[in-house]
Design a protein around this motif. Structure first.
Motif, PDB file in Angstrom:
ATOM      1  N   MET A 110     -43.168 -29.760  22.945  1.00 24.27           N
ATOM      2  CA  MET A 110     -42.481 -31.029  22.664  1.00 24.27           C
ATOM      3  C   MET A 110     -43.303 -31.918  21.740  1.00 24.27           C
ATOM      4  SD  MET A 110     -40.786 -32.118  26.353  1.00 24.27           S
ATOM      5  CE  MET A 110     -40.221 -33.707  25.741  1.00 24.27           C
ATOM      6  N   VAL A 111     -44.637 -31.828  21.806  1.00 21.65           N
ATOM      7  CA  VAL A 111     -45.472 -32.708  20.985  1.00 21.65           C
ATOM      8  C   VAL A 111     -45.332 -32.408  19.500  1.00 21.65           C
ATOM      9  CG1 VAL A 111     -47.133 -33.025  22.862  1.00 21.65           C
ATOM     10  CG2 VAL A 111     -47.556 -31.257  21.131  1.00 21.65           C
ATOM     11  N   LEU A 112     -44.717 -31.276  19.150  1.00 23.55           N
ATOM     12  CA  LEU A 112     -44.512 -30.922  17.741  1.00 23.55           C
ATOM     13  C   LEU A 112     -43.195 -31.465  17.194  1.00 23.55           C
ATOM     14  CD1 LEU A 112     -45.762 -27.214  17.722  1.00 23.55           C
ATOM     15  CD2 LEU A 112     -47.055 -29.307  17.262  1.00 23.55           C
ATOM     16  N   ILE A 113     -42.362 -32.046  18.045  1.00 27.50           N
ATOM     17  CA  ILE A 113     -41.118 -32.663  17.580  1.00 27.50           C
ATOM     18  C   ILE A 113     -41.475 -34.000  16.937  1.00 27.50           C
ATOM     19  CG2 ILE A 113     -38.887 -33.624  18.245  1.00 27.50           C
ATOM     20  CD1 ILE A 113     -38.901 -31.650  20.619  1.00 27.50           C
ATOM     21  N   GLN A 114     -41.197 -34.116  15.646  1.00 23.05           N
ATOM     22  CA  GLN A 114     -41.598 -35.303  14.888  1.00 23.05           C
ATOM     23  C   GLN A 114     -40.397 -36.194  14.574  1.00 23.05           C
ATOM     24  OE1 GLN A 114     -44.884 -36.459  13.669  1.00 23.05           O
ATOM     25  NE2 GLN A 114     -43.457 -38.176  13.725  1.00 23.05           N
ATOM     26  N   PRO A 115     -40.335 -37.382  15.169  1.00 20.54           N
ATOM     27  CA  PRO A 115     -39.284 -38.333  14.787  1.00 20.54           C
ATOM     28  C   PRO A 115     -39.655 -39.052  13.489  1.00 20.54           C
ATOM     29  CG  PRO A 115     -40.187 -38.768  16.998  1.00 20.54           C
ATOM     30  CD  PRO A 115     -41.133 -37.866  16.296  1.00 20.54           C
ATOM     31  N   SER A 116     -38.663 -39.460  12.752  1.00 18.33           N
ATOM     32  CA  SER A 116     -38.861 -40.349  11.602  1.00 18.33           C
ATOM     33  C   SER A 116     -37.659 -41.284  11.548  1.00 18.33           C
ATOM     34  CB  SER A 116     -38.998 -39.557  10.302  1.00 18.33           C
ATOM     35  OG  SER A 116     -37.827 -38.792  10.045  1.00 18.33           O
ATOM     36  N   PHE A 117     -37.828 -42.423  10.856  1.00 17.82           N
ATOM     37  CA  PHE A 117     -36.771 -43.431  10.791  1.00 17.82           C
ATOM     38  C   PHE A 117     -36.487 -43.799   9.345  1.00 17.82           C
ATOM     39  CE2 PHE A 117     -37.390 -43.608  15.206  1.00 17.82           C
ATOM     40  CZ  PHE A 117     -36.408 -44.392  15.797  1.00 17.82           C
ATOM     41  N   ASP A 118     -35.254 -44.252   9.085  1.00 13.35           N
ATOM     42  CA  ASP A 118     -34.917 -44.737   7.756  1.00 13.35           C
ATOM     43  C   ASP A 118     -35.561 -46.103   7.535  1.00 13.35           C
ATOM     44  OD1 ASP A 118     -33.395 -46.406   9.314  1.00 13.35           O
ATOM     45  OD2 ASP A 118     -31.472 -45.888   8.412  1.00 13.35           O
ATOM     46  N   ASP A 119     -35.370 -46.661   6.350  1.00 11.23           N
ATOM     47  CA  ASP A 119     -36.041 -47.922   5.995  1.00 11.23           C
ATOM     48  C   ASP A 119     -35.614 -49.092   6.871  1.00 11.23           C
ATOM     49  OD1 ASP A 119     -37.394 -46.595   4.005  1.00 11.23           O
ATOM     50  OD2 ASP A 119     -36.013 -47.206   2.394  1.00 11.23           O
ATOM     51  N   ASP A 120     -34.405 -49.032   7.422  1.00 12.43           N
ATOM     52  CA  ASP A 120     -33.914 -50.111   8.273  1.00 12.43           C
ATOM     53  C   ASP A 120     -34.230 -49.875   9.747  1.00 12.43           C
ATOM     54  OD1 ASP A 120     -32.808 -51.530   6.109  1.00 12.43           O
ATOM     55  OD2 ASP A 120     -30.992 -50.303   6.176  1.00 12.43           O
ATOM     56  N   TYR A 121     -34.856 -48.766  10.052  1.00 16.52           N
ATOM     57  CA  TYR A 121     -35.178 -48.389  11.434  1.00 16.52           C
ATOM     58  C   TYR A 121     -33.930 -48.355  12.308  1.00 16.52           C
ATOM     59  CZ  TYR A 121     -39.972 -49.196   9.955  1.00 16.52           C
ATOM     60  OH  TYR A 121     -41.168 -49.145   9.273  1.00 16.52           O
ATOM     61  N   GLU A 122     -32.844 -47.792  11.765  1.00 17.37           N
ATOM     62  CA  GLU A 122     -31.593 -47.709  12.506  1.00 17.37           C
ATOM     63  C   GLU A 122     -31.132 -46.261  12.697  1.00 17.37           C
ATOM     64  OE1 GLU A 122     -28.758 -50.202  10.568  1.00 17.37           O
ATOM     65  OE2 GLU A 122     -29.743 -52.066  11.196  1.00 17.37           O
ATOM     66  N   ARG A 123     -31.686 -45.335  11.918  1.00 16.37           N
ATOM     67  CA  ARG A 123     -31.350 -43.919  12.065  1.00 16.37           C
ATOM     68  C   ARG A 123     -32.619 -43.133  12.342  1.00 16.37           C
ATOM     69  NH1 ARG A 123     -29.753 -42.734   7.245  1.00 16.37           N
ATOM     70  NH2 ARG A 123     -27.511 -43.046   7.568  1.00 16.37           N
ATOM     71  N   MET A 124     -32.601 -42.331  13.390  1.00 16.79           N
ATOM     72  CA  MET A 124     -33.749 -41.490  13.722  1.00 16.79           C
ATOM     73  C   MET A 124     -33.435 -40.040  13.373  1.00 16.79           C
ATOM     74  SD  MET A 124     -35.789 -40.944  17.361  1.00 16.79           S
ATOM     75  CE  MET A 124     -34.442 -40.061  18.183  1.00 16.79           C
ATOM     76  N   THR A 125     -34.369 -39.389  12.674  1.00 23.88           N
ATOM     77  CA  THR A 125     -34.259 -37.978  12.344  1.00 23.88           C
ATOM     78  C   THR A 125     -35.351 -37.216  13.075  1.00 23.88           C
ATOM     79  OG1 THR A 125     -33.311 -38.459  10.160  1.00 23.88           O
ATOM     80  CG2 THR A 125     -34.290 -36.278  10.488  1.00 23.88           C
ATOM     81  N   VAL A 165     -27.183 -32.880  19.800  1.00 23.17           N
ATOM     82  CA  VAL A 165     -28.631 -33.019  19.927  1.00 23.17           C
ATOM     83  C   VAL A 165     -29.132 -32.324  21.194  1.00 23.17           C
ATOM     84  CG1 VAL A 165     -28.641 -35.223  21.175  1.00 23.17           C
ATOM     85  CG2 VAL A 165     -30.535 -34.653  19.656  1.00 23.17           C
ATOM     86  N   ALA A 166     -28.293 -32.227  22.223  1.00 15.32           N
ATOM     87  CA  ALA A 166     -28.663 -31.474  23.433  1.00 15.32           C
ATOM     88  C   ALA A 166     -28.847 -29.998  23.086  1.00 15.32           C
ATOM     89  CB  ALA A 166     -27.587 -31.645  24.509  1.00 15.32           C
ATOM     90  N   HIS A 167     -27.958 -29.471  22.277  1.00 14.97           N
ATOM     91  CA  HIS A 167     -28.073 -28.080  21.826  1.00 14.97           C
ATOM     92  C   HIS A 167     -29.346 -27.890  21.008  1.00 14.97           C
ATOM     93  CE1 HIS A 167     -27.254 -24.626  19.132  1.00 14.97           C
ATOM     94  NE2 HIS A 167     -26.618 -24.137  20.188  1.00 14.97           N
ATOM     95  N   TRP A 168     -29.664 -28.873  20.190  1.00 16.05           N
ATOM     96  CA  TRP A 168     -30.880 -28.808  19.345  1.00 16.05           C
ATOM     97  C   TRP A 168     -32.137 -28.718  20.211  1.00 16.05           C
ATOM     98  CZ3 TRP A 168     -35.391 -31.413  18.200  1.00 16.05           C
ATOM     99  CH2 TRP A 168     -35.958 -31.223  16.943  1.00 16.05           C
ATOM    100  N   PHE A 169     -32.253 -29.597  21.190  1.00 18.93           N
ATOM    101  CA  PHE A 169     -33.428 -29.575  22.065  1.00 18.93           C
ATOM    102  C   PHE A 169     -33.473 -28.298  22.900  1.00 18.93           C
ATOM    103  CE2 PHE A 169     -33.968 -34.071  21.147  1.00 18.93           C
ATOM    104  CZ  PHE A 169     -35.343 -34.228  21.229  1.00 18.93           C
ATOM    105  N   SER A 170     -32.342 -27.879  23.427  1.00 14.94           N
ATOM    106  CA  SER A 170     -32.306 -26.673  24.261  1.00 14.94           C
ATOM    107  C   SER A 170     -32.717 -25.447  23.454  1.00 14.94           C
ATOM    108  CB  SER A 170     -30.900 -26.480  24.844  1.00 14.94           C
ATOM    109  OG  SER A 170     -30.522 -27.575  25.650  1.00 14.94           O
ATOM    110  N   THR A 171     -32.222 -25.356  22.236  1.00 14.19           N
ATOM    111  CA  THR A 171     -32.572 -24.218  21.378  1.00 14.19           C
ATOM    112  C   THR A 171     -34.051 -24.209  21.061  1.00 14.19           C
ATOM    113  OG1 THR A 171     -30.354 -24.253  20.388  1.00 14.19           O
ATOM    114  CG2 THR A 171     -32.100 -23.107  19.170  1.00 14.19           C
ATOM    115  N   TYR A 172     -34.590 -25.366  20.717  1.00 16.17           N
ATOM    116  CA  TYR A 172     -36.018 -25.431  20.366  1.00 16.17           C
ATOM    117  C   TYR A 172     -36.907 -25.126  21.567  1.00 16.17           C
ATOM    118  CZ  TYR A 172     -40.587 -27.278  19.142  1.00 16.17           C
ATOM    119  OH  TYR A 172     -41.942 -27.421  18.936  1.00 16.17           O
ATOM    120  N   LEU A 173     -36.579 -25.669  22.717  1.00 14.56           N
ATOM    121  CA  LEU A 173     -37.470 -25.553  23.873  1.00 14.56           C
ATOM    122  C   LEU A 173     -37.307 -24.247  24.643  1.00 14.56           C
ATOM    123  CD1 LEU A 173     -37.249 -29.202  25.272  1.00 14.56           C
ATOM    124  CD2 LEU A 173     -39.119 -28.172  23.972  1.00 14.56           C
TER     125      LEU A 173
END
Length: 326
Positions: A110-125, A165-173
């Motif tokens: 899990m520590v390798l999952i890297q969040p990032s945000f847009d310039d307005d800090y309203e969308r998380m990738t 996003v649940a599918h994304w986390f389940s697949t990765y983990l």
């Protein structure tokens, strides 16, 4: 005088005796309650004198509990943790299908999952090794119904972030299409009572944790394999004071923002996870070494490294800000 009071009490009727006892008990209760609030007010009054000890060297925000942090140059300090608009600390958590929190203690990658945000800090990738990026529009989550999540056996209001996003986390983990969910904390204040007002959104203990660079440097002199500050997931890293000086800071002022010491940060196996590799050390380090010299006798087997803080005066903290203790 006491004998006279006893005599008068004995001469009173049973009903009057009951009233006298009730009044005495009520008066004692009011006195105790008043003393509690006076003590609390005194305990939460910052000192009048401060001593400068260094400056802020690094600031981290961890939007998803147990995942990688975002390093920032400045942050607003709120009661539930550091923030920049909708970039807030430990505001998301991974859960099982029942809503119980899952951490890197169980899933180190899990520590390798890297969040990032847009310039307005309203969308998380979110990015992770071997996975396509996935984005979440945070504002939309506030319109979704609340469901109960569990952190350290405490119920917390959360919003489920959806099947994609649940599918994304389940697949990765787990390489499976289901099993894990992502939950969002929608409130601007804590809903938990574990550490009174200092418990944050989805944090383990409090909204802020701090130590200094010399503390990590001293630990590294005792290790064969060096560690970095990210192994300990601080909010703030201070540069300047000697190793472990923060142990004795009962108040901390950064710029005009004021924090109160709450408790030492007691370390667990999470400390052994390499933040660059996403795996736990095979030799139990650095936790094994910390247990050799950083245990506090009355607090059990977990060694102390850093301090938990509670916010007492909100403000902004930036890199290079002077740090004071009282």
């Amino acid at each position: 005088m006491l004998s006279k009071l006893v005599e008068n009490f004995s001469a009173a009727s049973p009903s009057k005796q009951a009233l006298l006892v009730t009044a005495a008990v009520g008066g004692a209760t009011l006195t105790a309650v008043g003393a509690y609030y006076v003590k609390k007010r005194i305990d939460n009054t910052p000192p009048k004198q401060w001593r400068k000890v260094g400056e802020i060297n690094e600031i981290f925000i961890y939007p998803v509990k147990s995942c990688a942090p975002i390093k920032v140059s400045r942050t607003i300090c709120s009661s539930i943790g550091p923030r920049r608009n909708l970039l807030r600390d430990r505001i998301f958590m991974v859960t099982n299908e029942d809503g119980k929190w899952v951490t890197a203690r169980q899933k180190p990658k899990m520590v390798l999952i890297q969040p990032s945000f847009d310039d307005d800090y309203e969308r998380m990738t979110l990015s992770a090794p071997g996975m396509d990026d996935i984005s979440i529009e945070l504002k939309l989550l506030f319109d979704e119904p609340s469901v109960t999540g569990i952190v350290w056996n405490e119920p917390v209001p959360t919003v489920d972030c959806g099947d994609e996003v649940a599918h994304w986390f389940s697949t990765y983990l787990t390489d499976k299409p289901s099993g894990y969910r992502l939950r969002f904390y929608p409130l601007n204040k804590t809903s938990r009572k574990k550490s009174d007002e200092d418990t944050g959104a989805l944090q383990d203990e409090t909204s802020y944790m701090l130590f200094n660079t010399a503390t990590v440097e001293d630990l590294n002199t005792r290790l064969e394999q060096q560690v970095t500050v990210l192994q300990f997931r601080p909010s703030f890293v201070v540069k300047g004071p000697p190793a472990y000086a923060e142990d004795n800071w009962r108040w901390v002022k950064i710029g005009n923002t004021v924090f109160k010491y709450v408790k030492p940060c007691l370390r667990c196996v999470f400390t052994n996870i390499d933040p660059d590799k996403g795996v736990s050390s095979s030799d139990g380090q650095p936790l094994k070494t910390l247990k050799g010299y950083r245990k506090i006798p009355h607090l059990g087997e977990s060694p102390a490294f850093g301090i938990h803080l509670g916010l007492r005066k909100a403000g902004e903290v930036s890199l290079g800000d002077s740090v004071y203790y009282g």
